[in-house]
Design an enzyme around this catalytic site. Structure first.
Site, PDB file in Angstrom:
ATOM      1  N   HIS A 131       0.832  -1.318  -0.024  1.00 38.69           N
ATOM      2  CA  HIS A 131      -0.027  -0.047   0.113  1.00 38.69           C
ATOM      3  C   HIS A 131       0.991   1.255  -0.130  1.00 38.69           C
ATOM      4  O   HIS A 131       1.967   1.118   0.231  1.00 38.69           O
ATOM      5  CB  HIS A 131      -0.936   0.007   1.124  1.00 38.69           C
ATOM      6  N   ASP A 161      -0.389   7.062  -3.617  1.00 34.48           N
ATOM      7  CA  ASP A 161      -1.375   6.712  -4.281  1.00 34.48           C
ATOM      8  C   ASP A 161      -1.778   7.998  -5.393  1.00 34.48           C
ATOM      9  O   ASP A 161      -1.941   7.613  -6.498  1.00 34.48           O
ATOM     10  CB  ASP A 161      -2.783   6.560  -3.557  1.00 34.48           C
TER      11      ASP A 161
END
Length: 382
Positions: A131, A161
């Protein structure tokens, strides 16, 4: 208002985070973005926010079962009609589905094939889960976020992200699409959040190479080490931000704060003096409310702004004047950015339920009502 990317068709294989952010940016500026969702009840489908997912706005949605041969065949036909695709699966997944670059480029040589991953399409970590926090750790970014003597603090998931992931992919997609428009052929855009978050550190690498950035977290010019570049608590528990780096801005800070004649503050660029000067500013800013400091410092060259919450930011006069936030189906969202003088972005449209546009999209690639009904009965579309 059609937007700068009007006329482009992008197929987005539904996912979470950076892929949808890239799709949102392209859709915001007029591209027709068709999201391939999973049929209702299938694991991992997008649309769980009940129409409130900002990243899924301004899309058409078709629901396909990509585990069925017929669903894959429909996806191929759709991609053959597109200028580009976005996918965010682990390396090898699209190939196993029969939708890898070799297959889709054989169908459509001009296709821009956008791939969004954390680690990239190759390398020792490529097939591992991860992540944002992991990607920005490996890229050398996370180490430098945090205060002196404290552990690294993830900046939500902005850097991996969205900044280093979805935005970099959007830039890559538009660049490759421009290349095709100038006579080039389709290609793969391999956007990795490790690469992108490393790229975002470009200026810091330059400072490090020049010897002006140390490896000490929270001890540098821009990482809360300096007293003139930090946030400060006010007497009411709210916060303000100060960014008075340049001499003229620092002088303005001193003037308004009543520190012009205080010789201790002459040592602006002496890191050894920063902790003591920060303690003094900490005490000073706690003598007034945020509103009082705003009254004194807003619209000056201090390089000042109040630290606003998401609840407060849309109502601030500057944001309101620029239309930085918009209402979409009654909900507040960030407006499309950047601004274009001649091809303004169309108004965003709220997220649609999975499969809302299935029939219309299938009709656009030449399927008639009987064929659509057959695919629906077979469970390939929904």
């Amino acid at each position: 208002m059609a937007g700068a990317l009007a006329g482009l068709r992008i197929v987005e294989f539904a996912g979470i985070g950076p892929g949808p952010f890239c799709g949102m940016m392209l859709a915001d500026h007029g591209a027709q973005v068709i999201r391939i969702d999973r049929p209702a009840g299938k694991r991992g489908g997008v649309g769980s926010m009940g129409g409130k997912d900002v990243l899924a706005r301004s899309r058409q949605s078709i629901a396909l079962d990509l585990k069925s041969a017929e669903g894959v065949a429909v996806a191929r036909k759709l991609c053959a009609s597109a200028d580009g695709i976005i996918e965010g699966y682990r390396p090898g997944v699209m190939e196993r589905l029969g939708l890898g670059p070799e297959v889709l480029h054989a169908d459509n040589p001009r296709l821009v094939y956008g791939r969004m991953t954390g680690w990239g399409q190759d390398g020792p970590y490529a097939k591992a889960a991860g992540h944002d926090i992991n990607y920005i750790s490996l890229s050398g970014a996370l180490y430098h976020y945090g205060r002196k003597g404290e552990k690294p603090t993830p900046p939500i998931n902005m850097v991996g992200d969205f900044g280093g992931g979805g935005m970099v992919l959007a830039f890559g997609m538009v660049s490759a699409l421009l290349n095709v428009a100038r006579g080039g052929t389709g290609q793969i855009v391999d956007a990795a959040m490790t690469d992108g978050s490393a790229l975002l550190m470009g200026m810091i690498w330059g400072m490090r190479n020049a010897g002006t950035w140390s490896n000490t977290r929270g001890g540098n010019l821009l990482d809360t080490g300096a007293h003139f570049y930090d946030t400060y608590e006010c007497v009411d528990g709210e916060y303000i931000s100060i960014g008075s780096i340049e001499p003229q801005f620092y002088a303005e800070l001193r003037r308004i704060a009543g520190l012009s004649d205080d010789a201790e503050f002459d040592a602006q660029m002496n890191p050894a003096a920063w902790p003591a000067l920060k303690d003094r500013l900490t005490q000073l800013f706690r003598t007034k409310t945020r509103e009082e400091w705003c009254a004194a410092m807003e619209h000056t060259d201090v390089c000042f702004a109040p630290v606003l919450s998401m609840a407060e930011a849309p109502a601030h006069p500057h944001n309101a004047a620029r239309g930085t936030f918009v209402k979409v189906a009654g909900d507040t969202q960030p407006a499309p950015a950047p601004r274009f003088s001649g091809t303004a972005a169309p108004a965003p449209v709220a997220e649609k339920a999975a499969g809302t546009d299935t029939d219309a999209v299938l009709a656009s690639i030449g399927l008639d009502t009987q064929e659509i009904a057959r695919l629906r009965d077979a469970g390939a579309v929904a």
